[in-house]
Design an enzyme around this catalytic site. Structure first.
Site, PDB file in Angstrom:
ATOM      1  N   ASP A   1     -22.385 -30.482  -6.836  1.00  0.00           N
ATOM      2  CA  ASP A   1     -22.644 -31.246  -8.064  1.00  0.00           C
ATOM      3  C   ASP A   1     -21.414 -31.327  -8.972  1.00  0.00           C
ATOM      4  OD1 ASP A   1     -22.476 -28.694  -9.003  1.00  0.00           O
ATOM      5  OD2 ASP A   1     -24.439 -28.657  -9.982  1.00  0.00           O
TER       6      ASP A   1
ATOM      7  N   ASP B   1     -16.412 -10.282 -25.892  1.00  0.00           N
ATOM      8  CA  ASP B   1     -15.843 -11.453 -26.551  1.00  0.00           C
ATOM      9  C   ASP B   1     -15.712 -11.195 -28.055  1.00  0.00           C
ATOM     10  OD1 ASP B   1     -15.118 -14.322 -26.295  1.00  0.00           O
ATOM     11  OD2 ASP B   1     -16.832 -14.620 -27.630  1.00  0.00           O
TER      12      ASP B   1
ATOM     13  N   ASN C   1     -22.728 -26.295  -4.224  1.00  0.00           N
ATOM     14  CA  ASN C   1     -23.813 -27.250  -3.929  1.00  0.00           C
ATOM     15  C   ASN C   1     -23.426 -28.709  -4.156  1.00  0.00           C
ATOM     16  OD1 ASN C   1     -23.757 -27.403  -6.684  1.00  0.00           O
ATOM     17  ND2 ASN C   1     -25.951 -27.024  -6.992  1.00  0.00           N
TER      18      ASN C   1
ATOM     19  N   ASP D   1     -20.056 -22.635  -9.119  1.00  0.00           N
ATOM     20  CA  ASP D   1     -21.320 -21.892  -9.164  1.00  0.00           C
ATOM     21  C   ASP D   1     -21.206 -20.570  -8.399  1.00  0.00           C
ATOM     22  OD1 ASP D   1     -21.496 -22.710  -6.444  1.00  0.00           O
ATOM     23  OD2 ASP D   1     -22.408 -24.599  -7.086  1.00  0.00           O
TER      24      ASP D   1
ATOM     25  N   GLU E   1     -11.818  -8.019 -26.211  1.00  0.00           N
ATOM     26  CA  GLU E   1     -10.966  -9.169 -26.530  1.00  0.00           C
ATOM     27  C   GLU E   1     -10.738  -9.173 -28.035  1.00  0.00           C
ATOM     28  OE1 GLU E   1     -10.623 -13.949 -26.871  1.00  0.00           O
ATOM     29  OE2 GLU E   1     -12.271 -12.761 -27.690  1.00  0.00           O
TER      30      GLU E   1
ATOM     31  N   ASP F   1     -17.361 -24.872  -6.099  1.00  0.00           N
ATOM     32  CA  ASP F   1     -18.676 -25.516  -6.209  1.00  0.00           C
ATOM     33  C   ASP F   1     -19.376 -25.441  -4.862  1.00  0.00           C
ATOM     34  OD1 ASP F   1     -20.815 -27.273  -6.571  1.00  0.00           O
ATOM     35  OD2 ASP F   1     -19.544 -29.075  -6.435  1.00  0.00           O
TER      36      ASP F   1
HETATM   37  C1  NOJ Z   1     -12.920 -16.046 -26.871  1.00  0.00           C
HETATM   38  C2  NOJ Z   1     -13.170 -16.753 -25.577  1.00  0.00           C
HETATM   39  O1  NOJ Z   1     -12.241 -16.325 -24.622  1.00  0.00           O
HETATM   40  C3  NOJ Z   1     -13.085 -18.225 -25.876  1.00  0.00           C
HETATM   41  O2  NOJ Z   1     -13.067 -18.995 -24.696  1.00  0.00           O
HETATM   42  C4  NOJ Z   1     -14.223 -18.599 -26.790  1.00  0.00           C
HETATM   43  O3  NOJ Z   1     -14.104 -19.962 -27.160  1.00  0.00           O
HETATM   44  C5  NOJ Z   1     -14.229 -17.733 -28.054  1.00  0.00           C
HETATM   45  N1  NOJ Z   1     -13.988 -16.350 -27.799  1.00  0.00           N
HETATM   46  C6  NOJ Z   1     -15.553 -17.852 -28.773  1.00  0.00           C
HETATM   47  O4  NOJ Z   1     -16.566 -17.239 -28.019  1.00  0.00           O
HETATM   48 CA    CA Z   2     -22.316 -26.561  -8.218  1.00  0.00          CA
END
Ligand code: NOJ
Ligand code: CA
Length: 566
Positions: free
Chosen positions: A46, A228, A44, A50, A282, A42
């Site tokens: 908060d 993803d 900044n 980031d 993935e 982090d």
């Molecule tokens: C796989 C991602 O790695 C996971 O973190 C996410 O919840 C699901 N796909 C849905 O996007």
């Molecule tokens: Ca931050």
């Protein structure tokens, strides 16, 4: 220790042309470090990680020796699923920074010889994405609704979901909408949380849009894209029930043949750019032959090897998983990948200390008795194993510190939607997403600046001060020291740059192979110390040898088999 360690590619300027630093394109045997931005650093104060924090830690990552970063989604998002609910694919989440900062991060990483892989989420967007807001306001059958899967419900009044699909986070995969006049309306599909409506990839507009998104980020210099739910984009026509669907055809919402056309189009885009841009898919799909189809030469370059990740700490199972990977990847020329942890699974230090050491989403074995010392010992050995195998290796942030899964997080603090959606049966994934410990500073262990205005978004255990990066920095026996040593040594072994692997017999309990004439690897998965094969130099071990020079249980060794001049 051998004196053969040579300069790593990081000691050289970044090859802007994408010129290979190893045999073949860089991604064939890269070490890729996964950054979960919310929990990395982090800048900044908060309490939320980031881009400023990542940029400040680039020297740490360079010293670790990694070739690339994979950064989890960094787009504007309500964070219903940790950023996997994207509201705008062409910008940066304000809590993380700005697009200009992302561009600066890419440039600074490149200067250090580190490539950047970003995370694309094409299966679904956020329910606050302008498209979904437009779709909710539009009529059934409208162009706006055709971007998603909107259907009438079943039952006399449409009160039942259109089919029996279940969300992967629990509960039905359908949510009913409410019409403008307050009456119940159509249902929409979400394979994950209701805040993540699935996009309709049969609609050409979706394809065009994502091709533009790929170009947007490639134009900004990203070197690769992690995809993803890469298996999920295409659904079986008609969206039939899963119950009664021909098991020989798999399941109707995953791994449909049509998905490969999408990746062929994407590969052509990646290939049209200079350098060696890479895709990593993935896919959690059970059939290894179907898995390999995504890696054909005109599709994805690589994909996460979850079969190996899921293996128990067991010689026969691990060997068989490695063999299957090599057998299927070899003929299509795709490199393997090796992954032990990520932001979705139980950290392997913890997993390997339990009685059942395999991983499964169906049962995380959360809170099952855990031998922390044993888990750490095995995790050290596993690092040497994965770094010795042919292909690329993924390191999940904190793995290099030996961080464990936090299983005693207060339930009231859990943020992963899995916890609520599973009706508290599954604790979810917060335990592997705890902000990193950088120092012994008491308020945030150096995750945030000392004058931070907020605590880290998830609490860190105080005991993590002892495993902070700062403490491990000066400890030659630390996990951090081991990761640095093995990554450096890996780059100096010519045998590790090829795809060759030859198993050797080193007794019933050892997993043992050579990579070329010079390099040997042994992992003792038995209970008793094992005799090492003949070797010229002991390069590295994950734990000390016994006094009489044997390899203890749950220990791995890297060997130089012949004199250095051979
Ligand atoms: C796989 C991602 O790695 C996971 O973190 C996410 O919840 C699901 N796909 C849905 O996007
Ligand atoms: Ca931050």
């Amino acid at each position: 220790m051998s004196s053969t360690i040579s300069l790593s590619p990081h000691d050289e300027p970044f090859p802007a042309s994408g010129a290979p630093t190893t045999a073949g394109p860089w991604w064939r045997n890269a070490v890729v470090y996964q950054v979960y931005p919310r929990s990395f650093a982090d800048g900044n104060g908060d309490g939320i990680g980031d881009l400023t924090g990542i940029r400040a830690r680039l020297p740490y990552l360079s010293k670790l020796g990694v070739d690339a970063l994979w950064i989890n989604p960094w787009y504007p998002s309500p964070m219903a699923d940790g950023g996997y609910d994207v509201a705008d694919y062409r910008d940066i989440e304000p809590d993380f920074g700005t697009l200009a900062e992302a561009e600066a991060l890419i440039a600074e990483a490149h200067t250090l010889g580190i490539r950047i892989i970003i995370d694309l989420v094409p299966n679904h967007c956020s329910d606050v994405h302008p498209w979904f807001i437009e779709a909710l306001a539009a009529a059934p059958g409208s162009v706006a609704r055709e971007r998603f899967h909107f259907l009438e419900g079943k039952g006399a009044n449409g009160e039942l979901p259109p089919n029996d699909w279940q969300s992967r986070f629990g509960g039905p995969a359908w949510t009913r909408t409410v019409n403008a006049d307050g009456t119940p309306g159509q249902w929409y599909l979400h394979l994950y949380a209701p805040e993540q409506p699935d996009l309709n990839w049969d609609n050409p507009e979706i394809r065009t849009e994502f091709e533009g998104v790929l170009q947007f980020w490639f134009d900004r210099g990203v070197d690769g894209i992690r995809i993803d739910v890469a298996d999920g984009l295409i659904k079986e026509p008609g969206l039939p029930d899963g119950e009664g669907f021909d098991p020989a055809k798999g399941v109707p919402y995953s791994d449909r043949d049509g998905v490969h056309d999408i990746y062929r189009a994407w590969r052509a885009i990646a290939d049209s750019y200079d350098g060696d841009r890479v895709f990593v898919g993935e896919m959690w799909i059970p059939d290894p032959e179907r898995f390999a189809m995504y890696l054909r030469p005109d599709e994805l370059h690589t994909a996460f090897n979850f079969d190996f990740l899921s293996c128990p700490w067991d010689k026969a199972t691990m060997r068989s998983s490695i063999d299957t990977t090599m057998r299927l990847n070899g003929p299509i020329g795709a490199p393997a990948t090796w992954v032990l942890s990520n932001h979705d699974v139980t950290r392997h230090v913890t997993r390997y200390g339990k009685e059942d050491t395999s991983f499964s989403f169906a049962d995380r074995r959360h809170g099952a008795p855990n031998d922390a010392v044993l888990g750490m010992r095995r995790a050290r050995a596993a690092a040497l194993l994965t770094m010795a195998l042919p292909g690329s290796v993924y390191v999940y942030q904190g793995e290099e510190l030996g961080l464990d899964e936090i299983e005693d997080l207060d339930d009231s603090l859990r943020q992963d939607p899995v916890w609520e959606r599973s009706e508290h049966r599954d604790p979810g994934r917060d335990g592997c997403r705890i902000p990193l410990p950088w120092s012994t500073e008491p308020t945030s262990l150096g995750f945030s600046p000392a004058d931070a205005t907020a605590a880290p978004w998830l609490p860190q255990p105080a005991r993590w001060a002892a495993v902070s990066a700062e403490v491990q920095e000066t400890d030659p026996a630390s996990m951090l020291a081991l990761y640095r040593a093995v990554i450096k040594l890996r780059k100096a072994q010519p045998g590790l740059l090829t795809d060759d692997l030859d198993w050797i017999d080193c007794g019933d309990d050892c997993l043992s192979f050579t990579r070329g004439p010079q390099f040997g690897f042994v992992l003792n998965l038995g209970a008793e110390p094992a005799v090492l094969p003949a070797h010229e130099t002991l390069l590295l071990t994950s734990s000390p040898l016994t006094e009489d020079g044997r390899l203890p249980a749950d220990t791995a060794a890297w060997l130089r088999l012949t004199p250095a001049s051979d």
